[in-house]
Enzyme design. Structure first.
Site, PDB file in Angstrom:
ATOM      1  N   GLU A  16       1.776 -27.491   9.097  1.00 56.18           N
ATOM      2  CA  GLU A  16       1.997 -28.657   9.967  1.00 56.18           C
ATOM      3  C   GLU A  16       2.238 -29.894   9.106  1.00 56.18           C
ATOM      4  O   GLU A  16       1.515 -30.120   8.133  1.00 56.18           O
ATOM      5  CB  GLU A  16       0.768 -28.888  10.850  1.00 56.18           C
ATOM      6  CG  GLU A  16       0.907 -30.123  11.727  1.00 56.18           C
ATOM      7  CD  GLU A  16      -0.232 -30.251  12.731  1.00 56.18           C
ATOM      8  OE1 GLU A  16      -0.408 -29.332  13.536  1.00 56.18           O
ATOM      9  OE2 GLU A  16      -0.918 -31.280  12.683  1.00 56.18           O
ATOM     10  N   ALA A  52       0.365 -39.720  19.646  1.00 58.14           N
ATOM     11  CA  ALA A  52       0.590 -40.004  21.067  1.00 58.14           C
ATOM     12  C   ALA A  52       0.793 -41.511  21.185  1.00 58.14           C
ATOM     13  O   ALA A  52       0.149 -42.295  20.508  1.00 58.14           O
ATOM     14  CB  ALA A  52      -0.585 -39.540  21.907  1.00 58.14           C
ATOM     15  N   GLY A 108      -2.039 -35.007  24.688  1.00 53.67           N
ATOM     16  CA  GLY A 108      -2.160 -36.239  23.910  1.00 53.67           C
ATOM     17  C   GLY A 108      -3.349 -37.043  24.398  1.00 53.67           C
ATOM     18  O   GLY A 108      -3.979 -36.703  25.412  1.00 53.67           O
ATOM     19  N   ALA A 127      -1.764 -31.204  29.988  1.00 52.59           N
ATOM     20  CA  ALA A 127      -0.748 -30.433  29.274  1.00 52.59           C
ATOM     21  C   ALA A 127      -0.090 -29.426  30.222  1.00 52.59           C
ATOM     22  O   ALA A 127       1.115 -29.164  30.133  1.00 52.59           O
ATOM     23  CB  ALA A 127      -1.378 -29.714  28.087  1.00 52.59           C
ATOM     24  N   GLN A 177      -7.506 -26.159  17.399  1.00 50.61           N
ATOM     25  CA  GLN A 177      -8.042 -27.326  16.701  1.00 50.61           C
ATOM     26  C   GLN A 177      -8.668 -26.842  15.394  1.00 50.61           C
ATOM     27  O   GLN A 177      -9.086 -25.685  15.302  1.00 50.61           O
ATOM     28  CB  GLN A 177      -9.105 -27.972  17.607  1.00 50.61           C
ATOM     29  CG  GLN A 177      -9.778 -29.209  17.079  1.00 50.61           C
ATOM     30  CD  GLN A 177      -8.783 -30.334  16.872  1.00 50.61           C
ATOM     31  OE1 GLN A 177      -8.066 -30.328  15.871  1.00 50.61           O
ATOM     32  NE2 GLN A 177      -8.746 -31.275  17.793  1.00 50.61           N
ATOM     33  N   GLN A 213     -12.638 -38.245   3.584  1.00 53.62           N
ATOM     34  CA  GLN A 213     -11.826 -37.778   4.712  1.00 53.62           C
ATOM     35  C   GLN A 213     -12.676 -37.311   5.893  1.00 53.62           C
ATOM     36  O   GLN A 213     -12.255 -37.369   7.035  1.00 53.62           O
ATOM     37  CB  GLN A 213     -11.073 -36.526   4.253  1.00 53.62           C
ATOM     38  CG  GLN A 213      -9.605 -36.598   4.017  1.00 53.62           C
ATOM     39  CD  GLN A 213      -9.162 -35.192   3.572  1.00 53.62           C
ATOM     40  OE1 GLN A 213      -9.498 -34.754   2.477  1.00 53.62           O
ATOM     41  NE2 GLN A 213      -8.445 -34.495   4.420  1.00 53.62           N
TER      42      GLN A 213
HETATM   43  P1  FAD Z   1      -5.159 -30.323  28.122  1.00 57.11           P
HETATM   44  O1  FAD Z   1      -4.876 -28.882  28.029  1.00 57.11           O
HETATM   45  O2  FAD Z   1      -4.532 -31.091  29.241  1.00 57.11           O
HETATM   46  O3  FAD Z   1      -6.737 -30.485  28.173  1.00 57.11           O
HETATM   47  C1  FAD Z   1      -7.338 -31.767  28.041  1.00 57.11           C
HETATM   48  C2  FAD Z   1      -8.672 -31.776  28.776  1.00 57.11           C
HETATM   49  O4  FAD Z   1      -8.440 -31.751  30.185  1.00 57.11           O
HETATM   50  C3  FAD Z   1      -9.553 -30.581  28.480  1.00 57.11           C
HETATM   51  O5  FAD Z   1     -10.886 -31.025  28.423  1.00 57.11           O
HETATM   52  C4  FAD Z   1      -9.325 -29.646  29.644  1.00 57.11           C
HETATM   53  O6  FAD Z   1     -10.463 -28.831  29.897  1.00 57.11           O
HETATM   54  C5  FAD Z   1      -9.098 -30.634  30.781  1.00 57.11           C
HETATM   55  N1  FAD Z   1      -8.175 -30.117  31.807  1.00 57.11           N
HETATM   56  C6  FAD Z   1      -7.012 -29.457  31.595  1.00 57.11           C
HETATM   57  N2  FAD Z   1      -6.413 -29.197  32.790  1.00 57.11           N
HETATM   58  C7  FAD Z   1      -7.207 -29.729  33.748  1.00 57.11           C
HETATM   59  C8  FAD Z   1      -7.134 -29.825  35.172  1.00 57.11           C
HETATM   60  N3  FAD Z   1      -6.113 -29.293  35.847  1.00 57.11           N
HETATM   61  N4  FAD Z   1      -8.126 -30.473  35.824  1.00 57.11           N
HETATM   62  C9  FAD Z   1      -9.167 -31.016  35.155  1.00 57.11           C
HETATM   63  N5  FAD Z   1      -9.311 -30.955  33.804  1.00 57.11           N
HETATM   64  C10 FAD Z   1      -8.332 -30.333  33.119  1.00 57.11           C
HETATM   65  N6  FAD Z   1      -2.122 -35.084  19.711  1.00 57.11           N
HETATM   66  C11 FAD Z   1      -1.051 -35.891  19.517  1.00 57.11           C
HETATM   67  O7  FAD Z   1      -1.042 -37.014  19.965  1.00 57.11           O
HETATM   68  N7  FAD Z   1       0.026 -35.480  18.793  1.00 57.11           N
HETATM   69  C12 FAD Z   1       0.108 -34.236  18.264  1.00 57.11           C
HETATM   70  O8  FAD Z   1       1.114 -33.892  17.622  1.00 57.11           O
HETATM   71  C13 FAD Z   1      -1.011 -33.351  18.457  1.00 57.11           C
HETATM   72  N8  FAD Z   1      -1.007 -32.100  17.962  1.00 57.11           N
HETATM   73  C14 FAD Z   1      -2.061 -31.244  18.204  1.00 57.11           C
HETATM   74  C15 FAD Z   1      -2.002 -29.929  17.732  1.00 57.11           C
HETATM   75  C16 FAD Z   1      -3.053 -29.048  17.975  1.00 57.11           C
HETATM   76  C17 FAD Z   1      -2.969 -27.628  17.459  1.00 57.11           C
HETATM   77  C18 FAD Z   1      -4.201 -29.499  18.689  1.00 57.11           C
HETATM   78  C19 FAD Z   1      -5.359 -28.562  18.916  1.00 57.11           C
HETATM   79  C20 FAD Z   1      -4.268 -30.802  19.154  1.00 57.11           C
HETATM   80  C21 FAD Z   1      -3.203 -31.684  18.925  1.00 57.11           C
HETATM   81  N9  FAD Z   1      -3.201 -33.007  19.418  1.00 57.11           N
HETATM   82  C22 FAD Z   1      -2.128 -33.833  19.204  1.00 57.11           C
HETATM   83  C23 FAD Z   1      -4.390 -33.519  20.101  1.00 57.11           C
HETATM   84  C24 FAD Z   1      -4.361 -33.297  21.643  1.00 57.11           C
HETATM   85  O9  FAD Z   1      -3.343 -34.080  22.209  1.00 57.11           O
HETATM   86  C25 FAD Z   1      -5.743 -33.695  22.175  1.00 57.11           C
HETATM   87  O10 FAD Z   1      -6.709 -32.774  21.730  1.00 57.11           O
HETATM   88  C26 FAD Z   1      -5.844 -33.919  23.681  1.00 57.11           C
HETATM   89  O11 FAD Z   1      -7.106 -34.555  23.927  1.00 57.11           O
HETATM   90  C27 FAD Z   1      -5.829 -32.658  24.518  1.00 57.11           C
HETATM   91  O12 FAD Z   1      -4.595 -32.073  24.527  1.00 57.11           O
HETATM   92  P2  FAD Z   1      -4.388 -30.651  25.289  1.00 57.11           P
HETATM   93  O13 FAD Z   1      -2.968 -30.343  25.205  1.00 57.11           O
HETATM   94  O14 FAD Z   1      -5.371 -29.661  24.818  1.00 57.11           O
HETATM   95  O15 FAD Z   1      -4.759 -31.120  26.785  1.00 57.11           O
END
Ligand code: FAD
Length: 309
Positions: A16, A52, A108, A127, A177, A213
């Site tokens: 990455e 983000a 994000g 997401a 993560q 870090q």
């Molecule tokens: P989601 O899957 O939407 O989950 C977020 C939270 O909402 C979780 O607690 C989940 O349980 C809850 N949830 C999900 N769906 C629902 C629903 N329908 N109703 C109620 N609750 C729900 N961030 C950046 O800004 N840029 C990046 O390039 C980036 N890359 C990443 C790469 C990886 C491999 C990882 C693990 C994280 C990355 N992140 C990045 C961070 C990420 O955006 C954050 O961790 C964010 O808080 C959650 O993203 P998610 O896609 O897991 O969200």
């Protein structure tokens, strides 16, 4: 190439990178050099993040283009926060036009120092909403996963339910993560498989090269720091060269154990450092183990084995 097709054939090693700040690498020649050096390990794909809020999203697109020009497979991160369907449509059209076939669909977070002029959750709240919007389009989609639980999720079970929803909506692989204790990953993987998650789960590994870090890493990931790593950090706090060496060893042994215990893939958060990352891969012994290519089968998934760390 599509990542789901690659994962059908073999276990993966991927890297990455993130868009460097304009003032540090205006013409992106620095990151181009980093990526060119990383080709030495023939990574299965290279993911390109951005913060983000999206101010560096245009540079992320340029970096995906560099990845393609170096004959590697890009995985472009795409976040939901702050974007409309029209924005997303525009970006995905640009990515498809460049030849990007893989997207990591993420929610994000709202950056603490950023004032959005309006509700940041414009067209997508989670997401999953982004995945639903993207699925009919011709991309291979990945999603995020959390071995130590997402900070906002009510329970580890809830995290797995969200993964199942994403899978049903079209996600075909997950990247986790970062974590420093492999046991969290193995227990998480067992939970996912028991609940019926079928997609490959790729382990995200972040090396620690500097003692300073760690605070930031814990802040952004909420991961726990095992006693052994804490001891390394305390011991080498004032010895940067020894800290880098010990951090390299730590990440290499995490990777070696994950591979030995049948991980679907290892995704190294490079922090745009090629020399150190190539050193980690060399010390992990992965090169010898990856070639000839390792099929994803006959995995030992027991969480009972003892860690060599
Ligand atoms: P989601 O899957 O939407 O989950 C977020 C939270 O909402 C979780 O607690 C989940 O349980 C809850 N949830 C999900 N769906 C629902 C629903 N329908 N109703 C109620 N609750 C729900 N961030 C950046 O800004 N840029 C990046 O390039 C980036 N890359 C990443 C790469 C990886 C491999 C990882 C693990 C994280 C990355 N992140 C990045 C961070 C990420 O955006 C954050 O961790 C964010 O808080 C959650 O993203 P998610 O896609 O897991 O969200």
């Amino acid at each position: 190439m599509r990542i789901d097709s690659i994962l059908k054939e073999r276990r993966t090693l991927s890297f990455e990178v993130f868009p460097p700040k304009q003032e540090h690498d205006e013409d992106l020649s620095g990151i181009r050099g980093t990526l060119a050096a990383l080709t030495a390990e023939s990574p299965d794909f290279v993911s390109v993040t951005y913060g983000a809020g999206g101010h560096n999203r245009p540079r992320a697109l340029e970096i995906a283009e560099i990845v393609l020009s170096l004959k590697m497979t890009p995985l472009s991160h795409l976040t939901a926060v702050g974007y409309t369907k029209e924005d997303t449509e525009r970006v995905t059209r640009a990515l498809a036009g460049m030849g990007v076939e893989n997207l990591l669909a993420l929610r994000g977070d709202v950056p603490a120092d950023m004032n959005f002029p309006q509700d940041p959750w414009i067209d997508f709240r989670y997401a999953l909403d982004l995945v639903n919007f993207l699925s009919p389009k011709d991309f291979c989609l990945g999603g995020a996963a959390y071995p130590e639980q997402h900070v906002e999720s009510g329970s580890p079970e809830r995290d797995v339910e969200v993964m199942l929803d994403k899978e049903r909506a079209g996600v075909s692989f997950f990247i986790t993560q970062l974590f420093f204790d492999n046991e969290f990953f193995f227990r998480f993987r067992d939970r996912c498989r028991a609940a019926g998650v079928q997609s490959p789960i790729i382990a995200g590994i972040m090396p620690v090269f500097r003692a300073q870090q760690i605070q930031r890493i814990v802040e952004i990931s909420s991961c726990s720091v095992p006693v052994q790593l804490n001891a390394i950090l305390a011991h080498y706090a004032d010895e940067p060269a020894s800290m880098e060496d010990a951090g390299t060893d730590y990440a290499a042994s995490q990777i070696a154990e994950l591979w030995r215990r049948g991980v679907d893939g290892v995704h190294l958060y490079t922090m745009n450092k090629s020399r150190q990352v190539l050193d980690i891969v060399a010390r992990s012994g992965l090169r010898k183990k990856r070639f000839p290519l390792s099929p994803r089968q006959g995995q030992e998934t027991s969480s009972q084995e003892t860690s060599p760390q």
